[in-house]
Design a protein around this motif. Structure first.
Motif, PDB file in Angstrom:
ATOM      1  N   TYR A   1      38.838  48.025  16.266  1.00 38.84           N
ATOM      2  CA  TYR A   1      39.909  48.630  15.559  1.00 38.84           C
ATOM      3  C   TYR A   1      40.508  47.741  15.144  1.00 38.84           C
ATOM      4  O   TYR A   1      40.883  46.452  15.495  1.00 38.84           O
ATOM      5  CB  TYR A   1      40.502  49.537  16.654  1.00 38.84           C
ATOM      6  N   LYS A   2      41.953  47.823  14.219  1.00 38.79           N
ATOM      7  CA  LYS A   2      42.277  47.149  12.860  1.00 38.79           C
ATOM      8  C   LYS A   2      43.888  47.778  13.772  1.00 38.79           C
ATOM      9  O   LYS A   2      44.020  49.198  13.810  1.00 38.79           O
ATOM     10  CB  LYS A   2      42.427  47.223  11.679  1.00 38.79           C
ATOM     11  N   GLY A   3      44.316  47.242  14.481  1.00 32.71           N
ATOM     12  CA  GLY A   3      46.347  47.095  14.938  1.00 32.71           C
ATOM     13  C   GLY A   3      47.233  46.303  14.102  1.00 32.71           C
ATOM     14  O   GLY A   3      46.983  45.615  13.649  1.00 32.71           O
ATOM     15  N   TYR A   4      47.923  46.322  14.364  1.00 40.91           N
ATOM     16  CA  TYR A   4      49.582  45.811  14.483  1.00 40.91           C
ATOM     17  C   TYR A   4      50.525  45.699  15.307  1.00 40.91           C
ATOM     18  O   TYR A   4      50.771  46.146  15.982  1.00 40.91           O
ATOM     19  CB  TYR A   4      49.923  46.566  12.795  1.00 40.91           C
ATOM     20  N   LEU A   5      50.124  44.589  15.402  1.00 41.07           N
ATOM     21  CA  LEU A   5      52.208  43.465  15.824  1.00 41.07           C
ATOM     22  C   LEU A   5      52.498  43.570  15.778  1.00 41.07           C
ATOM     23  O   LEU A   5      52.776  42.419  14.855  1.00 41.07           O
ATOM     24  CB  LEU A   5      50.923  43.034  17.638  1.00 41.07           C
ATOM     25  N   PRO A   6      53.906  43.893  15.319  1.00 42.67           N
ATOM     26  CA  PRO A   6      55.323  43.324  14.948  1.00 42.67           C
ATOM     27  C   PRO A   6      55.223  42.388  15.520  1.00 42.67           C
ATOM     28  O   PRO A   6      55.701  41.642  16.805  1.00 42.67           O
ATOM     29  CB  PRO A   6      56.236  44.832  15.366  1.00 42.67           C
ATOM     30  N   ASN A   7      55.823  41.304  14.192  1.00 45.21           N
ATOM     31  CA  ASN A   7      56.824  40.082  14.478  1.00 45.21           C
ATOM     32  C   ASN A   7      55.579  39.211  14.186  1.00 45.21           C
ATOM     33  O   ASN A   7      55.234  38.058  14.799  1.00 45.21           O
ATOM     34  CB  ASN A   7      56.956  39.427  15.673  1.00 45.21           C
ATOM     35  N   TYR A   8      54.068  39.965  14.246  1.00 46.68           N
ATOM     36  CA  TYR A   8      53.199  38.782  14.783  1.00 46.68           C
ATOM     37  C   TYR A   8      52.047  39.012  13.861  1.00 46.68           C
ATOM     38  O   TYR A   8      51.530  38.623  12.849  1.00 46.68           O
ATOM     39  CB  TYR A   8      52.043  38.957  16.256  1.00 46.68           C
ATOM     40  N   GLY A   9      51.406  40.412  13.336  1.00 42.07           N
ATOM     41  CA  GLY A   9      50.679  40.528  11.946  1.00 42.07           C
ATOM     42  C   GLY A   9      49.272  41.555  12.128  1.00 42.07           C
ATOM     43  O   GLY A   9      49.525  42.001  13.859  1.00 42.07           O
ATOM     44  N   TYR A  10      48.782  41.981  11.511  1.00 41.82           N
ATOM     45  CA  TYR A  10      47.853  43.009  11.763  1.00 41.82           C
ATOM     46  C   TYR A  10      46.613  42.276  12.841  1.00 41.82           C
ATOM     47  O   TYR A  10      46.302  40.985  12.456  1.00 41.82           O
ATOM     48  CB  TYR A  10      46.686  43.378  10.676  1.00 41.82           C
ATOM     49  N   VAL A  11      45.477  41.931  13.610  1.00 43.05           N
ATOM     50  CA  VAL A  11      45.125  42.262  14.357  1.00 43.05           C
ATOM     51  C   VAL A  11      44.218  43.409  14.826  1.00 43.05           C
ATOM     52  O   VAL A  11      43.785  44.727  14.532  1.00 43.05           O
ATOM     53  CB  VAL A  11      46.182  42.209  16.405  1.00 43.05           C
ATOM     54  N   ALA A  12      42.620  42.265  15.452  1.00 45.76           N
ATOM     55  CA  ALA A  12      41.377  43.240  15.799  1.00 45.76           C
ATOM     56  C   ALA A  12      41.478  43.387  16.998  1.00 45.76           C
ATOM     57  O   ALA A  12      41.368  42.091  17.807  1.00 45.76           O
ATOM     58  CB  ALA A  12      40.023  41.959  15.092  1.00 45.76           C
ATOM     59  N   VAL A  13      41.143  44.851  17.285  1.00 47.24           N
ATOM     60  CA  VAL A  13      40.888  45.009  18.894  1.00 47.24           C
ATOM     61  C   VAL A  13      40.001  45.936  19.357  1.00 47.24           C
ATOM     62  O   VAL A  13      39.162  47.024  18.736  1.00 47.24           O
ATOM     63  CB  VAL A  13      41.819  45.975  18.860  1.00 47.24           C
TER      64      VAL A  13
END
Length: 228
Positions: A143-155
C-alpha cells in the motif's frame, strides 16, 4: 535448483513443447473465455502462495514448458488477487503497535518522523494508506502511505496466516515427493541382475523417478520461507 532438475528430467516428468501440447494449453472450451493454461493459473491462485511460487518458477523456464503455458503463468508475477484491505490495515496496525512497544518509537523519533504518540501516529499512517493495494503478490501486498515530516512510504503486509499455510504445504509436498521417490521401477522388478544389496542401498535405477524430489522440494520451500 528446481529448474535444472526439470530440464535434466524433462522426459521423465512428461513435459513437452511440441505442437500438440501447445495447442492443448492454448485451447478454449466451448462458451468459455479462459484457455486451459489460464485455468491452471486460476487454480494455482486458489491453492495459495506455495503453488503460485511454483508456477512463477515454471514461468521463467519456457524452454521446458509450452510457450502458451509459460505466458499464462507469467501473469502470476504481478496480477495476484488481493485480499481485503480492511483486514490488511488491521494487520498493519497490530504489528506497528507491537513494534512500537519494542522500541520502534526511538527509531522514528531519531528520523524526526511521527512516533511520539504511539496510538495517534499509527492511526495516522493507517488512515493515509491507499484504498486499494498498489501491488499484490503471492506472499503479500503493498500500500502507499504517508508519514508527516518524512514523506510517502510503501507499506508491505503479508497475507493472513500465510506462515501456517506455507508450513502445511511444505509438509504435504514433501510427503508426496517422498512417496513418488519410493515407487519402484517396473524394470527393477523384472531385472534379475539387480541384487537385493542394490535395493537396500537405494539404487536409483530401482526407482520409477530418478530425480531427488525430496531435496528439490526442500530447496524450493526454503526459498519461500526466506521471504516470510
Amino acid at each position: 535448483g528446481l529448474g535444472t532438475i526439470l530440464t535434466n528430467h524433462k522426459t521423465n516428468i512428461g513435459i513437452s513443447d511440441n505442437d500438440p501440447w501447445e495447442r492443448f494449453w492454448s485451447a478454449k472450451s466451448i462458451n468459455e473465455k479462459e484457455s486451459n493454461a489460464q485455468k491452471v493459473v486460476q487454480s494455482l491462485e486458489k491453492l495459495g502462495p506455495t503453488y503460485v511460487k511454483f508456477g512463477q518458477a515454471l514461468a521463467s523456464r519456457p524452454d521446458i514448458i509450452p510457450k502458451s503455458l509459460a505466458e499464462a503463468l507469467c501473469t502470476l508475477q504481478d496480477n495476484m488477487e488481493p485480499f481485503d484491505t480492511n483486514t490488511a490495515k488491521e494487520i498493519i496496525k497490530n504489528e506497528l503497535l507491537l513494534s512500537s512497544s519494542s522500541g520502534i518509537d526511538n527509531y522514528f523519533n531519531d528520523q524526526n518522523a511521527l512516533m511520539k504518540e504511539e496510538g495517534k501516529n499509527v492511526q495516522s499512517l493507517i488512515e493515509s494508506l491507499s484504498n486499494e493495494p498498489v501491488a499484490a503478490a503471492s506472499v503479500g501486498q503493498v500500500y502507499k502511505g504517508y508519514l508527516p515530516n518524512y514523506g510517502y512510504v510503501a507499506v508491505k503486509v503479508q497475507r493472513p496466516e500465510i506462515k501456517n499455510l506455507v508450513e502445511k504445504d511444505a509438509a504435504l509436498l514433501r510427503n508426496v515427493a517422498s512417496f513418488i521417490e519410493s515407487i519402484p521401477s517396473l524394470s527393477f522388478h523384472s531385472n534379475s541382475a539387480t541384487t537385493k544389496e542394490e535395493e537396500s542401498n537405494g539404487n536409483k535405477n530401482s526407482r520409477l523417478i530418478n530425480t531427488e524430489l525430496v531435496a528439490a522440494v526442500d530447496e524450493f520451500m526454503s526459498r519461500i520461507f526466506e521471504e516470510l
